[in-house]
Design an enzyme around this catalytic site. Structure first.
Site, mmCIF file in Angstrom:
data_model
loop_
_atom_site.group_PDB
_atom_site.id
_atom_site.type_symbol
_atom_site.label_atom_id
_atom_site.label_comp_id
_atom_site.label_asym_id
_atom_site.label_seq_id
_atom_site.Cartn_x
_atom_site.Cartn_y
_atom_site.Cartn_z
ATOM 1 N N THR A 202 0.816 -1.222 0.000
ATOM 2 C CA THR A 202 0.000 0.000 0.000
ATOM 3 C C THR A 202 0.846 1.266 0.000
ATOM 4 O O THR A 202 0.452 2.277 -0.584
ATOM 5 C CB THR A 202 -0.953 0.019 1.201
ATOM 6 N N VAL B 221 -2.815 5.477 -0.234
ATOM 7 C CA VAL B 221 -4.236 5.330 0.109
ATOM 8 C C VAL B 221 -4.449 3.879 0.553
ATOM 9 O O VAL B 221 -5.163 3.110 -0.079
ATOM 10 C CB VAL B 221 -5.156 5.708 -1.067
ATOM 11 N N HIS B 222 -3.807 3.526 1.661
ATOM 12 C CA HIS B 222 -3.708 2.144 2.118
ATOM 13 C C HIS B 222 -5.050 1.402 2.079
ATOM 14 O O HIS B 222 -5.159 0.310 1.522
ATOM 15 C CB HIS B 222 -3.157 2.116 3.542
ATOM 16 N N ASP B 223 -6.055 1.998 2.703
ATOM 17 C CA ASP B 223 -7.324 1.287 2.881
ATOM 18 C C ASP B 223 -8.093 1.135 1.565
ATOM 19 O O ASP B 223 -8.781 0.134 1.356
ATOM 20 C CB ASP B 223 -8.188 2.009 3.913
#
Length: 309
Positions: free
Chosen positions: A195, A235-237
């Site tokens: 991510t 934008v990991h999630d």
């Protein structure tokens, strides 16, 4: 066909992007959102979730608040990268009404039990709510189609040299969900290694900002994201949601996952053993690589869809 989904989160700017992605994806039937104390306190994460859903035109999606602290140590330190309010200071009005009064674990159990088809649960915050759900409602949890987790790392962490934030915030919960769940749920882990390499550049932010009101709010929040991970904004999630929407863009390998729950400097580290034999022991499907540019393009396409209508 659509996939029934629930999202457990701690908004958080990247959680905002995950919610906007899910809301803009007709393949996903978002049945509810639960919140956990993580990036900011539980009152703020719950408010933020409701506000983001309203921005996306999905104020009908129920939101239930969950754990405000970790299972054992009562961690209350939050992630300052998201600003004091968790959304980079952007102003989002909260819709009328109230959050669902049930605790998150109870809400998750009711939503999964009521679904005519198996549910995919995205967990993109600390895993406290999921651990409580597994412990209190194991028979219901076992009917999940899949759990998809943003958390952990194969290499270095981001909150400490060893640990990624979500796992560090509640390593005991992460251990119970990833290493010794007690419930046989197919699980995918989307770690920090992937991510943090999948980020938006200035051109991507300009594209978001020009799309319309939703994209403009998202771009303003992302520009306030003090992530410290280089010029691109991760934008990991949202990558976690996109791992289900676009599995062809991901490289996945089975691995045994353990979590360090000691009190030393390694607390919260995830030990990802890619040598594990899936036939010999329970394993987690770990995303080890992604076509980062294609993932970002898919994100931008989806988040801007409502503004293009």
């Amino acid at each position: 066909m659509t996939r029934a989904v629930l999202i457990d989160c701690d908004p958080g700017i990247d959680d905002m992007m995950a919610l906007l992605t899910a809301c803009a994806s007709p393949e996903l039937d978002l049945r509810g959102v639960t919140t956990v104390g993580g990036n900011v306190g539980i009152e703020r994460t719950t408010r933020n979730a409701r506000a983001v859903l309203a921005l996306a035109g999905r104020g009908d999606v129920p939101v239930a608040a969950g754990a405000r602290r970790s299972l054992v140590r009562g961690v209350t330190r939050h992630d300052s990268a998201h600003g004091d309010d968790g959304l980079g200071g952007i102003d989002l009005p909260v819709p009328g009404g109230r959050a669902d009064p049930r605790p998150a674990a109870e809400f998750l159990a009711a939503a999964v039990a009521a679904s005519a088809e198996p549910v995919t649960l995205f967990a993109v915050g600390p895993l406290t709510n999921v651990a409580l759900f597994y412990a209190a409602y194991p028979d219901v949890a076992a009917t999940l189609d899949r759990l998809v987790v943003m958390g952990g790392s194969i290499g270095p962490g981001n909150i400490t040299p060893a640990a990624e934030f979500n796992v560090w915030f509640d390593p005991e919960a992460a251990y119970r969900v990833l290493a010794e769940p007690g419930v046989a749920v197919p699980t995918t882990l989307v770690p920090l290694d992937v991510t943090r390499r999948t980020g938006l550049d200035e051109g991507d932010l300009d594209r978001l900002a020009a799309a319309g009101p939703i994209g403009a709010h998202a771009a303003r929040a992302l520009r306030g994201y003090r992530h410290g991970a280089g010029p691109a904004i991760p934008v990991h999630d949202a990558v976690t949601v996109l791992s289900v929407l676009h599995p062809e863009l991901m490289t996945v390998r089975p691995a045994a996952v353990d979590v360090e729950t000691g009190l030393g400097p390694g607390r919260g580290a995830t030990l990802v053993d890619l040598r594990a034999d899936p036939a010999a022991a329970p394993t987690v499907d770990v995303v080890v690589d992604a076509d980062s540019r294609a993932v970002v393009d898919a994100l931008l396409d989806r988040v801007t869809r409502p503004d293009r209508r």
